[in-house]
Design a protein around this motif. Structure first.
Motif, mmCIF file in Angstrom:
data_model
loop_
_atom_site.group_PDB
_atom_site.id
_atom_site.type_symbol
_atom_site.label_atom_id
_atom_site.label_comp_id
_atom_site.label_asym_id
_atom_site.label_seq_id
_atom_site.Cartn_x
_atom_site.Cartn_y
_atom_site.Cartn_z
ATOM 1 N N ASP C 172 -27.863 -19.071 -15.216
ATOM 2 C CA ASP C 172 -27.406 -19.417 -13.865
ATOM 3 C C ASP C 172 -25.930 -19.796 -13.945
ATOM 4 N N VAL C 173 -25.402 -20.325 -12.850
ATOM 5 C CA VAL C 173 -23.965 -20.592 -12.799
ATOM 6 C C VAL C 173 -23.543 -21.699 -13.779
ATOM 7 N N ASN C 174 -24.508 -22.540 -14.161
ATOM 8 C CA ASN C 174 -24.203 -23.617 -15.117
ATOM 9 C C ASN C 174 -24.635 -23.256 -16.537
ATOM 10 N N THR C 175 -24.782 -21.948 -16.778
ATOM 11 C CA THR C 175 -25.188 -21.372 -18.067
ATOM 12 C C THR C 175 -26.547 -21.870 -18.587
ATOM 13 N N THR C 176 -27.433 -22.233 -17.696
ATOM 14 C CA THR C 176 -28.811 -22.524 -18.101
ATOM 15 C C THR C 176 -29.498 -21.173 -18.349
ATOM 16 N N PRO C 177 -30.099 -20.971 -19.527
ATOM 17 C CA PRO C 177 -30.720 -19.668 -19.795
ATOM 18 C C PRO C 177 -31.813 -19.331 -18.787
ATOM 19 N N TYR C 178 -31.931 -18.048 -18.502
ATOM 20 C CA TYR C 178 -32.885 -17.540 -17.494
ATOM 21 C C TYR C 178 -34.299 -18.061 -17.743
ATOM 22 N N GLY C 179 -34.697 -18.017 -19.007
ATOM 23 C CA GLY C 179 -36.058 -18.429 -19.365
ATOM 24 C C GLY C 179 -36.339 -19.896 -19.112
ATOM 25 N N ASP C 180 -35.275 -20.711 -19.036
ATOM 26 C CA ASP C 180 -35.467 -22.158 -18.823
ATOM 27 C C ASP C 180 -35.451 -22.538 -17.343
ATOM 28 N N ILE C 181 -35.245 -21.568 -16.477
ATOM 29 C CA ILE C 181 -35.162 -21.881 -15.043
ATOM 30 C C ILE C 181 -36.549 -21.689 -14.423
ATOM 31 N N GLU C 182 -37.147 -22.805 -14.002
ATOM 32 C CA GLU C 182 -38.539 -22.788 -13.536
ATOM 33 C C GLU C 182 -38.762 -21.840 -12.352
ATOM 34 N N ILE C 183 -37.831 -21.869 -11.416
ATOM 35 C CA ILE C 183 -37.984 -21.075 -10.190
ATOM 36 C C ILE C 183 -38.018 -19.570 -10.485
ATOM 37 N N LEU C 184 -37.434 -19.181 -11.625
ATOM 38 C CA LEU C 184 -37.355 -17.748 -11.936
ATOM 39 C C LEU C 184 -38.519 -17.248 -12.802
ATOM 40 N N GLN C 185 -39.429 -18.151 -13.121
ATOM 41 C CA GLN C 185 -40.600 -17.704 -13.895
ATOM 42 C C GLN C 185 -41.422 -16.778 -12.997
ATOM 43 N N GLY C 186 -41.631 -15.591 -13.450
ATOM 44 C CA GLY C 186 -42.372 -14.621 -12.627
ATOM 45 C C GLY C 186 -41.468 -13.734 -11.797
ATOM 46 N N VAL C 187 -40.171 -14.026 -11.837
ATOM 47 C CA VAL C 187 -39.230 -13.163 -11.124
ATOM 48 C C VAL C 187 -38.566 -12.235 -12.147
ATOM 49 N N ASN C 188 -38.950 -10.968 -12.112
ATOM 50 C CA ASN C 188 -38.349 -10.014 -13.048
ATOM 51 C C ASN C 188 -37.254 -9.182 -12.393
ATOM 52 N N SER C 189 -37.429 -8.954 -11.121
ATOM 53 C CA SER C 189 -36.430 -8.141 -10.416
ATOM 54 C C SER C 189 -36.457 -8.511 -8.938
ATOM 55 N N CYS C 190 -35.646 -7.823 -8.166
ATOM 56 C CA CYS C 190 -35.613 -8.100 -6.719
ATOM 57 C C CYS C 190 -36.946 -7.794 -6.063
ATOM 58 N N LYS C 191 -37.751 -6.969 -6.714
ATOM 59 C CA LYS C 191 -39.065 -6.634 -6.142
ATOM 60 C C LYS C 191 -39.932 -7.883 -5.999
#
Lengths: 269, 225, 307
Positions: C172-191
């Motif tokens: 994210d903008v604060n360089t938190t890795p994608y895998g550590d961002i809870e809201i993005l779990q299950g989000v693979n693409s815009c679909k």
């Protein structure tokens, strides 16, 4: 005349200082730090400097204009560097750089391919060199190829095929008597009459509009009449666009005046 | 070499990106090419910045007209660049966002970039008004249609338009100005815009094909044609 | 009209009187200096602003469609809000971005913020300041929302995230890795988004979102755009674009609609509604100038024909 120039400059400086002092001392009823007061005053004076162009071109406008060019170029460069170079490139090419910038390193067997955009990027910068400028055509060719490849399918699907299919709409409605036909005649409500009228205008409008743009045949006879209807539809379209353009431009002015009255002068809440 | 390599690059990249839409295994290759494109785009920003510095340094060196203002551009550029690249005043460490609240970069953005950028466009309000007075004439039937449509949109997008036709009975609501404005937007305007869109769409598709097939070479410069 | 005062009535009378005077002059064939027009525009915008004239708005179907869509999304849905604008469009687009963000937060919808314009990241900070940090301070970064920031490449960015979000946004903008961002779990693409809303008015903007993401994936797409481009987007409505806020009027309609249906936000900032006062007067003045210009044109033409 020269004295007047210096007099105006002195007046602007004094006004700036007065505004800064007034803002910092809470003259507008809001407690600002000295820095905040300076920043609001600066923003207000830059706004007025640009607006002074309405009277005529002048050094204050030129100052603001040149400042804008410098600041905006640097802004885009910095964002590009931190977001894409640090965010997408460094994690794929160097563990050391990733650690330095505190971004997670992403090792991969095919990461060496990321040398391609680096080389092409450096070649693009060769445009600044008087002799190696021709090398910048390579990255330019990559950009052109990518844009062409990306746009080809998307425009064909969304702006051609889907637009054509959206134009084939029912032109008559199920007849359920006069009462039903003339019900809900508000144009926003979408009763049968309005729906029919809307669909007719869309179908005929799109067809005639395309006919107008078809220049391989002379616009005479039935073709000419369809083309004429096409012009009328396009005129309504341009009228609507003009109306919206006016709305947009006025909004921008309202936005700036709101800033001056609210944040700077504090005369509206 | 000067012509052939760029042509091959364009054909290769364009073809891969089109094919990748239809052949899923090539999707990843298409993604990688677009990622390369994104990185090259940043170099284009650097090129823009470099060119700006070059132009203004030359202007300064040759003391061309309005050269003192070039100092303003260079100072503005330098300060903003330093604030952004070194994250001066950033509340977090190097990992924090470059636009974080409290940073010098954000401060300059909000108090210099925003007022300058928005006021520059706000001036257009005055010029649109002036142009309306000078150029918007009902000279013939077509211009009159345009004028009437513009009036309905201008009035219909404000409460004044509703107030003008508030006296109309429900059965005549079809003629209320706000209703007419909504209908113009979603019917004749949609039709006209769609005709334009289809034309532009076809233009983009044919130009893309010309580029990918190597027929269109104007981007290669004079000796590329 | 909710509020009015003597000062603004006098000013409006002065504007009306001035316009009548200019009309009389144009009957005599006299041109108006451009600075006089500038002055009229300035006064017609400033006076109603100082008096804070406000109106109530009814949402048009195209605006209501977006409102209803967000309203119907179940709690915990994921919405992507893309800030694709710059300060020049901000007076029109920022109010839309603010009210749609507020609506999503109010409905406990998870928000993924991103930008296709570098300036969008600066404008996004303003929305976070004015809405999220002020009125939804309890929302947690990474859990209720995430700021993915800006990426260069315009439609190139969209072409990647349509199939692989992490490839384009590894942090994210604060360089938190994608895998550590809870809201993005299950989000693979815009679909995996339930709705995409782009705020903009230039290129890239909602058009590119439709072409590169909305149409290929079928994810509902909506836009909040500057008035200048709004008419060009109507051909996409409603099949490819499910809702659109066009210009400050679209924003005012959404603000009015939202505030009416969410009384707990009765005190929220409504910049678009406030801006519609000056907007109304300025539109009338511009129409008056068009009429005056045409009177002058026809008078001169008649004189030319006589002589």
């Amino acid at each position: 005349m020269k004295n007047l120039k210096w007099f105006v400059l002195a007046a602007v400086c004094i006004l700036f200082a007065v505004s800064w002092f007034a803002k910092a001392s809470g003259g507008d009823g809001v407690d600002n730090s000295v820095l905040d007061a300076f920043l609001v005053t600066l923003a207000a004076f830059l706004t007025l400097a640009i607006m002074s162009f309405l009277y005529q071109d002048n050094p204050y406008y030129k100052f603001a204009e040149h400042l804008f060019v410098g600041v905006s170029a640097a802004y885009w460069m910095c964002l590009g560097f931190w977001s894409t170079v640090v965010g997408n490139l460094f994690p794929r090419i160097s563990e050391g750089l990733s650690n330095f910038f505190l971004v997670p390193y992403q090792p991969g067997p095919l990461n060496f391919f990321f040398a391609i955009p680096i080389i092409l990027g450096i070649l693009l910068l060769m445009r600044l060199s008087p002799k190696g400028g021709w090398l910048s055509r390579w990255p330019l060719a990559f950009i052109v190829g990518t844009t062409a490849g990306l746009n080809f399918v998307r425009y064909l699907r969304s702006d051609f095929v889907k637009q054509i299919s959206s134009t084939f709409v029912p032109l008559v409605v199920d007849w359920q008597g006069f009462g039903h036909f003339f019900s809900n005649i508000s144009l926003t409500a979408g009763g049968p009459l309005v729906m029919m009228l809307t669909n007719l205008v869309i179908f005929i409008g799109v067809f005639c509009g395309i006919v107008y743009f078809f220049f391989s045949k002379e616009h005479t006879g039935v073709f000419g009449k369809a083309s004429r209807v096409g012009i009328w539809i396009l005129m309504i379209t341009f009228g609507a666009s003009f109306g919206y353009t006016v709305m947009g431009r006025i909004s921008l002015l309202v936005g700036r005046l709101t800033f001056l009255f609210t944040d700077w002068l504090g005369i509206i809440g | 070499m000067r012509r052939e390599v760029p042509l091959i690059i364009t054909i290769l990249v364009g073809t891969v990106l089109i094919i990748s839409v239809f052949i899923p295994p090539l999707e990843s290759l298409g993604e990688s090419f677009t990622l390369f494109f994104d990185i090259i785009a940043v170099f284009a920003f650097f090129l823009g910045g470099g060119n700006l510095v070059r132009v203004h340094v030359l202007k300064l060196a040759k003391k061309k007209r309005d050269w003192p203002f070039s100092i303003v551009t260079l100072v503005g550029f330098g300060v903003m660049l330093a604030a952004g690249l070194f994250k001066i005043g950033n509340p977090g460490d190097i990992a924090a966002s470059v636009t974080a609240e409290g940073s010098l970069f954000n401060m300059i953005y909000r108090n210099v970039f925003v007022p300058l950028g928005s006021t520059m466009y706000a001036l257009l309000a005055f010029f649109v008004a002036s142009a309306s007075y000078r150029a918007f004439r009902a000279k013939n039937r077509e211009a009159t249609i345009l004028l009437v449509a513009a009036f309905i949109i201008l009035l219909g997008s404000t409460p004044f338009g509703a107030w003008l036709t508030i006296w109309m009975p429900e059965s005549m609501s079809i003629l209320e100005i706000p209703n007419l404005a909504v209908w113009i937007m979603s019917s004749p305007n949609m039709a006209g815009q769609r005709a334009i869109m289809i034309g532009i769409g076809l233009g983009v598709v044919s130009m893309s094909l010309r580029l990918i097939l190597g027929i269109e070479r104007s981007y290669l410069g004079e000796d590329g044609a | 009209m909710v509020h009015n005062n003597v000062g603004v009535i006098i000013t409006l009378l002065v504007i009306a009187g001035g316009l009548v005077w200019l009309l009389v002059r144009s009957f005599r064939g006299k041109e108006i200096d451009r600075r006089v027009i500038f002055l009229f525009i300035m006064v017609s915008v400033a006076a109603p602003l100082l008096a804070t004239i406000t109106f109530k708005f009814t949402a048009t179907p195209i605006v209501e469609a977006l409102y209803d869509k967000i309203e119907a999304l179940p709690e915990g849905s994921t919405v992507l809000l893309s800030f694709d604008f710059d300060p020049a469009m901000a007076p029109e687009v920022q109010p839309m971005a603010n009210v749609v963000t507020r609506h999503c937060l109010e409905k406990n919808i998870k928000i993924v913020f991103m930008c296709l314009w570098a300036t969008g990241q600066g404008q996004l900070e303003i929305t976070l300041d004015q809405v999220l940090r002020r009125d939804f301070a309890h929302k947690i970064d990474g859990v209720d929302y995430v700021n993915m920031g800006y990426k260069a490449g315009n439609e190139g960015v969209l072409n990647v995230i349509v199939t692989d979000f992490e490839k384009m946004f590894p942090t994210d903008v604060n360089t938190t890795p994608y895998g550590d961002i809870e809201i993005l779990q299950g989000v693979n693409s815009c679909k995996d988004m339930d709705l995409i809303v782009s705020f903009g008015g230039g290129r890239p903007g909602i058009k590119e979102w439709i072409l590169f993401v909305g149409d290929p994936t079928g994810v509902p797409s909506a836009g909040g755009v500057a008035a200048v481009v709004a008419p060009q987007l109507y051909p996409y409505y409603p099949r490819q674009l499910m809702g659109l806020l066009g210009g400050i009027k679209g924003a005012a309609e959404y603000e009015s609609h939202f505030r009416e249906r969410h009384p707990n936000h009765a005190d929220m900032d409504t910049p678009a509604i406030i801006m519609m006062g000056p907007q109304t007067i300025a539109h009338i003045v511009i129409i008056a100038f068009i009429i005056i210009g045409n009177v002058l044109f026809f008078m001169n033409r008649r004189r030319g024909a006589r002589s």
